[in-house]
Motif scaffolding. Sequence first.
Motif, PDB file in Angstrom:
ATOM      1  N   ARG A 315       0.829  -1.206   0.000  1.00 33.75           N
ATOM      2  CA  ARG A 315       0.000   0.000   0.000  1.00 33.75           C
ATOM      3  C   ARG A 315       0.863   1.255   0.000  1.00 33.75           C
ATOM      4  NH1 ARG A 315      -4.919  -0.380   4.235  1.00 33.75           N
ATOM      5  NH2 ARG A 315      -3.266  -0.841   5.740  1.00 33.75           N
ATOM      6  N   VAL A 319       1.005   4.186  -2.931  1.00 35.63           N
ATOM      7  CA  VAL A 319       0.827   5.613  -2.659  1.00 35.63           C
ATOM      8  C   VAL A 319       1.994   6.411  -3.237  1.00 35.63           C
ATOM      9  CG1 VAL A 319       0.809   7.349  -0.832  1.00 35.63           C
ATOM     10  CG2 VAL A 319      -0.631   5.322  -0.630  1.00 35.63           C
ATOM     11  N   PHE A 328      -1.802   5.772   2.945  1.00 41.53           N
ATOM     12  CA  PHE A 328      -1.833   4.403   2.422  1.00 41.53           C
ATOM     13  C   PHE A 328      -2.898   3.564   3.103  1.00 41.53           C
ATOM     14  CE2 PHE A 328       0.798   3.568   6.137  1.00 41.53           C
ATOM     15  CZ  PHE A 328       0.494   2.264   6.486  1.00 41.53           C
ATOM     16  N   GLN A 330      -5.837   4.300   3.590  1.00 45.57           N
ATOM     17  CA  GLN A 330      -7.126   4.492   2.939  1.00 45.57           C
ATOM     18  C   GLN A 330      -7.331   3.502   1.793  1.00 45.57           C
ATOM     19  OE1 GLN A 330      -6.645   8.718   1.960  1.00 45.57           O
ATOM     20  NE2 GLN A 330      -8.150   9.239   3.524  1.00 45.57           N
ATOM     21  N   LEU A 331      -6.255   2.877   1.333  1.00 45.58           N
ATOM     22  CA  LEU A 331      -6.377   1.891   0.260  1.00 45.58           C
ATOM     23  C   LEU A 331      -6.890   0.579   0.837  1.00 45.58           C
ATOM     24  CD1 LEU A 331      -3.014   2.520  -1.649  1.00 45.58           C
ATOM     25  CD2 LEU A 331      -5.281   3.375  -2.228  1.00 45.58           C
TER      26      LEU A 331
END
Length: 434
Positions: A315, A319, A328, A330-331
């Motif tokens: 992640r 980003v 990251f 939020q992924l």
Amino acid sequence: MQVSVETTSNIERRMTIGVPAQEIDQAVQKRLQETARTVRLNGFRPGKVPMSVVKRRFGASVRQEVVGEVMRDNYIKALQEQDINPAGWPQLEPKVMEEGKDLEFVATFEVLPEIELGDLSKINVEKPVSEVTDKDIDKMIDNLRRQQATMKEVKRKSKNKDIVTIDFKGYVDGEEFEGGSAEGHRLTLGSGQMIPGFEKAIVGGKAGEEFPIEVTFPEDYQSEDLAGKDAKFDIKIHKVEEPQLPEMTPEFFKQFGIEAEDEETFREEVKKNMERELKQAVSNKVKNDVVEGLLEVTELEVPNALVDQEIDRLRQDAVQRFGGQVDFQQLPKEIFQDQATRRVKTGLLFQEVVKANDLKAEPEQVDAKIQEIASTYEQPEEVIEHFNNNAEQKAQIESAVLEDAVVDHVLEQAKVKEKKMKYEEAVQAGQPQR
């Protein structure tokens, strides 16, 4: 400290740890005394707050803080006593933590799996056999020239490699479908950007012309609603442009980092680069097959903690690739789950091959790898010095050499079949798997 360990699965352990009440109470008392010397409360001079008041105000929070530290410290001691290697940080849960009673807490954690490698002779590896031909070099140089081409509008009929600016509107069963229309779309004819038949049907069209084309979506098309269906597109050509390729001059060569005075020297450098790319592609393809084979012949349960760590790395990488505009976290973790699991499994399997066969990255192999990398730079001596003076960078080279040793070891026992391929096929086959 009393310790008992329960095996709850192949890779999960449940450790119950008991700590004498005296150890906790003494630590709490010491912390409260330190608090009393520094705390400021209305109505009391600094350092003169009665212990009874300090305990009433801060006793619960101090005890909770101390218990957390004691659990952490004693968990680490217990791991050392029991000779256990955890795969990640545990879940710590206190069971008894009342004042005057022995502390009892449970640490639940994962351990690295015990791996029994499968039968390596059952692994099948396909090794591309290819070479760089004059035709491949011609095509590569043509692509390089087209990257630097300028465009000239023409009035003739369009042909492959022209760029056409078009409007199009698509219909399936007489109805427009989502994503099937665009205006002012620039399309390189023959590039394969569109579905089969689309670009071919436009070849021969001229600016100002409007006409329908009929095509069929592939059976494996990404949209199930359109897969295998016949479609009609209304096409309007606004402009046809012909690429004007740059001359083969020393200035052109420099744009690709090549110092050459003539086309022959430039071709030789391009060939060398293509041969390096081909060699790397063959190596990647063989390694991919070795990894797939190891995964197929070996049963392996992976610790979730390691997968979660790898997901976070993926992640963060994602980003960074997209400019670092989002956190990251939020992924969604789910989109990286399969890739992370594969990476963790691969790492564990390679480690096991190394351990089981006492493989090492020999110094001369590391030096050869560094020299190979350095040979692609203008100042190879500086690159070699950089690696030799940077422990972290050199460690990465040692890891790469060790991975090569694992692949070589597996190949000695695996079934290796050579397959002749064209240059582009071999390079494509060597694309890294996700």
